[in-house]
Motif scaffolding. Structure first.
Motif, PDB file in Angstrom:
ATOM      1  N   LYS A 458      42.012  39.650  50.425  1.00 55.52           N
ATOM      2  CA  LYS A 458      40.640  40.152  50.275  1.00 55.52           C
ATOM      3  C   LYS A 458      40.591  41.670  50.413  1.00 55.52           C
ATOM      4  O   LYS A 458      39.862  42.331  49.686  1.00 55.52           O
ATOM      5  N   THR A 464      38.838  48.853  45.344  1.00 53.29           N
ATOM      6  CA  THR A 464      38.134  49.342  44.127  1.00 53.29           C
ATOM      7  C   THR A 464      39.137  49.717  43.041  1.00 53.29           C
ATOM      8  O   THR A 464      39.540  48.860  42.287  1.00 53.29           O
ATOM      9  N   VAL A 465      39.597  50.957  43.002  1.00 53.75           N
ATOM     10  CA  VAL A 465      40.508  51.376  41.922  1.00 53.75           C
ATOM     11  C   VAL A 465      41.742  52.049  42.533  1.00 53.75           C
ATOM     12  O   VAL A 465      41.787  52.254  43.751  1.00 53.75           O
ATOM     13  N   SER A 466      42.706  52.363  41.678  1.00 51.02           N
ATOM     14  CA  SER A 466      43.880  53.071  42.195  1.00 51.02           C
ATOM     15  C   SER A 466      43.523  54.546  42.406  1.00 51.02           C
ATOM     16  O   SER A 466      43.159  55.237  41.453  1.00 51.02           O
ATOM     17  N   THR A 469      45.730  57.192  40.207  1.00 50.13           N
ATOM     18  CA  THR A 469      45.403  57.392  38.797  1.00 50.13           C
ATOM     19  C   THR A 469      44.154  58.251  38.651  1.00 50.13           C
ATOM     20  O   THR A 469      44.118  59.189  37.846  1.00 50.13           O
ATOM     21  N   ARG A 470      43.124  57.914  39.441  1.00 48.56           N
ATOM     22  CA  ARG A 470      41.834  58.603  39.279  1.00 48.56           C
ATOM     23  C   ARG A 470      41.891  60.047  39.788  1.00 48.56           C
ATOM     24  O   ARG A 470      41.273  60.929  39.206  1.00 48.56           O
ATOM     25  N   GLU A 475      39.175  62.300  37.628  1.00 50.61           N
ATOM     26  CA  GLU A 475      37.940  61.516  37.548  1.00 50.61           C
ATOM     27  C   GLU A 475      37.300  61.342  38.918  1.00 50.61           C
ATOM     28  O   GLU A 475      36.099  61.095  39.017  1.00 50.61           O
ATOM     29  N   THR A 484      33.452  55.713  47.972  1.00 50.19           N
ATOM     30  CA  THR A 484      33.220  54.529  47.137  1.00 50.19           C
ATOM     31  C   THR A 484      33.860  53.301  47.772  1.00 50.19           C
ATOM     32  O   THR A 484      33.267  52.218  47.826  1.00 50.19           O
ATOM     33  N   TYR A 488      32.006  49.915  49.199  1.00 48.64           N
ATOM     34  CA  TYR A 488      32.379  48.642  48.575  1.00 48.64           C
ATOM     35  C   TYR A 488      32.831  47.637  49.645  1.00 48.64           C
ATOM     36  O   TYR A 488      32.423  46.468  49.633  1.00 48.64           O
ATOM     37  N   TRP A 496      33.593  38.247  52.288  1.00 47.31           N
ATOM     38  CA  TRP A 496      35.026  37.945  52.424  1.00 47.31           C
ATOM     39  C   TRP A 496      35.287  37.097  53.663  1.00 47.31           C
ATOM     40  O   TRP A 496      36.060  36.138  53.604  1.00 47.31           O
TER      41      TRP A 496
END
Lengths: 503, 314
Positions: A458, A464-466, A469-470, A475, A484, A488, A496
């Protein structure tokens, strides 16, 4: 006429089979060492001259399937040779398989063609213990490999790894795995290039940024300071988790991985566990972000080799060896892994992850040094193994002082057990660096968690995102990512918990 | 000594035994690999591995929890599953609305003996018979940032600025486009042999009749060829529809689903969720959902195609 044709066909077919198949399964020539131990076709055995008619049929097999990756197989062959020489009632079959980690669980479940010992790369073994597929090895931990006067394996094992080996099944806590290696991670650098240009090894991040600029200017932008394997996960963790440890310390980082509440993702105050994560990602941004550039002749050059994100670890390491980049985030296995690709005279060395200037050593204190050792590869015995007794004996034997020393000589890496390194041995410069980092770090640490949220997938280190990369693409800033992620996790935490039945 | 009497079977019984013997293996196969596996998949979708300290590793009934989790994932802005659905639909569109029409056109051109038809037949069909592993490697090498041939060519042409910094297959902007490009390149010849075969079966006199009526090149294709190969087109369209739920090797081998889940497909999501967690329950749940959504889609599509392309006897 028909039967004549059939006869000719049969003879031709038989001739073809006899001709082809023996050449397919030819088998290799036996290699006999000075003690008389034989290695042939992955079999390691010793025929005792004092035992009349001694043969393989009189012995019990121990089959070992191992991940034949960075550390190769020499260390295991050497250990197996000593073992069968001293325990001639056994012979050992070594089954090297680079992909064993992704496929061995099916064998544990079915028992088909199962090995007696599996040595696999870092992965989740907890579920395997829950399902009863692996044998508890507390008796291995309680054994004394160095003889009755020596220490038990449990006493020799590093505490963090001892804790890692335990799982609670049916309310009973037992040890199920034995750690394979204790990694050293950091930054591998091209020592020849450093010597040629007179570059100093940076101790702090400010020095590292200055070095990156110097590399660009000295090489006229032809050599990138860094290359990294972007298509394979984990390599940035070696640096980022180290920086996080520098900022938050082991206790706070472990508090994060215990996942007591959503607030472990809070990053706003210095006391919050995830504050260090934010600072660490900022350091990442300094070296690998889209604004991490140096200038030469008015032109901007990135600190990272173009296209690094699409390289796997071998491609990135090849770029490093070809001199396209001066440094690469990596671990103590790299030299062993690239042995066959190294050009003559090429020297790589390992430097410690640089200290964050204003964190670790503030107020005139000494920097606290960490080695982020990453989750360990491990060894286990399947419950359905044919030779559990022999497997346990061999696992215990691997922790004998001389075998541990041999391991380090063969792989250039350490195991997380108490033993003296062989100081008389002529290690490579790279191995010397790795062992120096391992021995002299204030803490060797890797993340582990018994939290149900973690085990159920969980929550993760990054949600959220990697972030890599961001942040690289510009970004997201590290602060936006952490914000973020915190929101989240807070939104989903209770859901969860209810999903895993803890709410 | 007692005489043993030979058992004689009637012809009817012999026939029954023969039939039973012949049927046994396929029926057993069907029961194990279809009935059992599907029932087990349904059951697994309502279960989860018990990881509590008192557990002994058994799967426990959790009701609709797995389904709820998937639907929650669908509404999350960070869900990989949403990207997987988008990409699977893109691949479906590529297959059915780009590759299939192009396949019909090229098959027709090859049939009309266009110049170099033999060479083009090989060029179109070659990627379809080479292993996907080899093809994906080849494709990756071509677009590799260090050794690939595409980047130097672009730089020579003064287009260096369009080369993504992270490489073609790892940039979030280009990765899925590259998977689509690969599928276009490798898939364009896949339909041509079947379509060529269907076109060849069209009686020459029908086409001649059309020509006598003044039907041109494209008129013949549209009014004569496509209606008469309609059943083959329908079959290929159906195959193209199933890729929504089946395609995974291409993104797996090219990008591994990355970067950041940008190139996941539904099937890759199932494979990876099982591989990563070692647990079958979420994979089973997605599989059941796909079957529930996919079966009516395929059935309706089939009905529609039967209406659009009725079967002609010729």
């Amino acid at each position: 006429m028909k039967s004549k044709c059939a006869k000719i066909f049969c003879v031709a077919a038989a001739w073809l089979f006899c001709g082809i198949f023996p050449s397919c399964g030819g088998g290799s020539e036996p290699i006999v060492d000075e003690k008389g131990v034989i290695i042939q076709d992955n079999q390691v055995y010793y025929l005792d001259p004092d035992v009349e008619g001694d043969s393989l049929e009189n012995k019990t097999r121990i089959k070992i399937t191992f991940a034949e990756t960075g550390f190769g197989r020499t260390w295991l062959e050497n250990a197996a040779k000593t073992f069968v020489y001293e325990n001639s009632e056994y012979w050992i079959y070594l089954d090297g398989d680079p992909e064993v980690t992704t496929g061995f669980t099916n064998k544990l479940e079915t028992g088909a063609a199962i090995a007696d010992i599996y040595m696999v790369l870092a992965s989740n073994w907890y579920d395997l213990a829950l399902k009863g597929w692996i044998e508890p090895i507390d008796d291995v931990y309680d054994s004394k490999p160095d003889g009755e006067s020596g220490k038990t394996v449990r006493e020799k094992t590093d505490e963090v790894f001892l804790e890692y080996s335990k799982a609670t099944v049916r309310n009973e806590t037992k040890s199920y795995v034995l750690p394979w290696n204790e990694n050293v991670t950091g930054i591998v650098y091209n020592a020849d290039m450093f010597e040629e240009y007179g570059w100093e090894i940076p101790e702090t991040m400010d020095e590292m940024v200055a070095l990156c600029n110097q590399i660009i200017s000295d090489t006229k932008g032809e050599v990138s300071p860094f290359v990294y394997p972007g298509s394979v996960g984990g390599y940035f963790d070696f640096l980022v988790n180290n920086w996080w440890l520098q900022v938050s310390g082991v206790e706070k980082v472990q508090e994060f991985f215990d996942f007591g509440s959503a607030d472990v993702f809070n990053y706003r105050n210095a006391e919050d566990p995830s504050y260090g994560k934010l600072v660490a990602l900022n350091q990442f941004n300094r070296l690998f972000g889209n604004k991490a550039t140096g200038t030469y002749n008015g032109e901007e050059y990135s600190y990272t080799l173009s296209g690094s994100a699409s390289k796997n670890h071998l491609q990135a390491q090849q770029s490093f060896i070809r001199g396209e980049a001066a440094m690469i985030p990596n671990g103590g296995w790299m030299e062993c892994e690239m042995t066959n690709s190294l050009p003559d005279g090429f020297t790589m060395r390992m430097m410690r992850t640089p200290y964050i200037d204003d964190v670790s050593g503030k107020d005139g204190q000494e920097y606290i040094s960490y080695n982020y050792s990453a989750q360990p590869d491990y060894m286990l015995i399947p419950s359905k193994a044919n030779n559990i007794e022999g497997a346990k004996k061999f696992l215990s034997f691997l922790q004998r002082d001389d075998i541990l020393k041999q391991y380090t000589r063969d792989t250039g890496s350490a195991r997380p057990f108490e033993y003296e390194l062989d100081s008389s041995f002529d290690y490579t410069d790279f191995t010397d660096d790795c062992l120096e980092i391992w021995e002299n770090s204030d803490y060797n640490y890797f993340e582990q968690s018994k939290s149900a949220l973690w085990l159920n997938g969980k929550v993760k280190l990054y949600n959220t995102v990697s972030p890599f990369t961001r942040i690289r693409s510009g970004e997201m800033t590290p602060a936006v990512f952490c914000g973020t992620e915190y929101n989240y996790v807070k939104e989903n935490w209770d859901i969860w918990l209810s999903e895993i039945g803890a709410n | 000594m007692k005489k043993i009497q030979a058992i004689t079977l009637s012809a009817k019984w012999k026939e029954r035994i023969f039939l039973l013997t012949m049927m046994a293996i396929p029926v057993a196969h069907f029961l194990v690999f279809f009935v059992y596996i599907n029932l087990d998949t349904v059951a697994l979708s309502f279960q989860s591995l018990d990881r509590s300290p008192s557990s002994s590793g058994e799967y426990i009934f959790v009701g609709w929890q797995n389904y709820r989790e998937i639907f929650r994932g669908l509404t999350s802005p960070y869900s990989v599953f949403t990207k997987a659905i988008r990409n699977s639909l893109l691949l479906f569109a590529l297959n059915n609305f780009v590759l299939l029409p192009l396949g019909i056109l090229f098959a027709y051109l090859l049939h009309r003996k266009m110049p170099l038809a033999g060479a083009f037949r090989v060029i179109f069909y070659l990627p379809s018979i080479v292993s996907i592993v080899v093809l994906t490697m080849l494709f990756s090498f071509v677009f590799d940032s260090t050794n690939g041939i595409i980047n130097p060519v672009l730089e020579r042409l003064g287009l260096g600025h369009i080369i993504p910094e992270d490489g073609w297959l790892r940039s979030r902007d280009t990765a899925m486009k590259m998977v689509l490009l690969y599928c276009f390149w490798a898939g364009i010849g896949g339909n041509i042999p079947l379509l060529s075969g269907a076109i060849q079966r069209i009686p020459e006199e029908l086409r001649e009749a059309g020509r006598l009526d003044g039907v041109g090149f494209f008129g013949e294709l549209w009014h004569i060829v496509i209606p008469l190969i309609g059943t083959t087109v329908s079959t290929l369209y159906m195959f193209g529809t199933t890729v929504i739920f089946t395609i995974f090797l291409q993104p797996k081998l090219l990008t591994g689903g990355g970067p950041d889940g940008e190139t996941y497909t539904i099937a890759l999501y199932i494979v990876e969720s099982i591989r990563e967690s070692g647990e079958l329950t979420m994979g089973a749940t997605v599989g059941i959902l796909c079957a529930l959504i996919g079966t009516p889609i395929v059935a309706i599509t089939k009905r529609l195609l039967e209406k659009i392309f009725p079967t002609y006897e010729y």
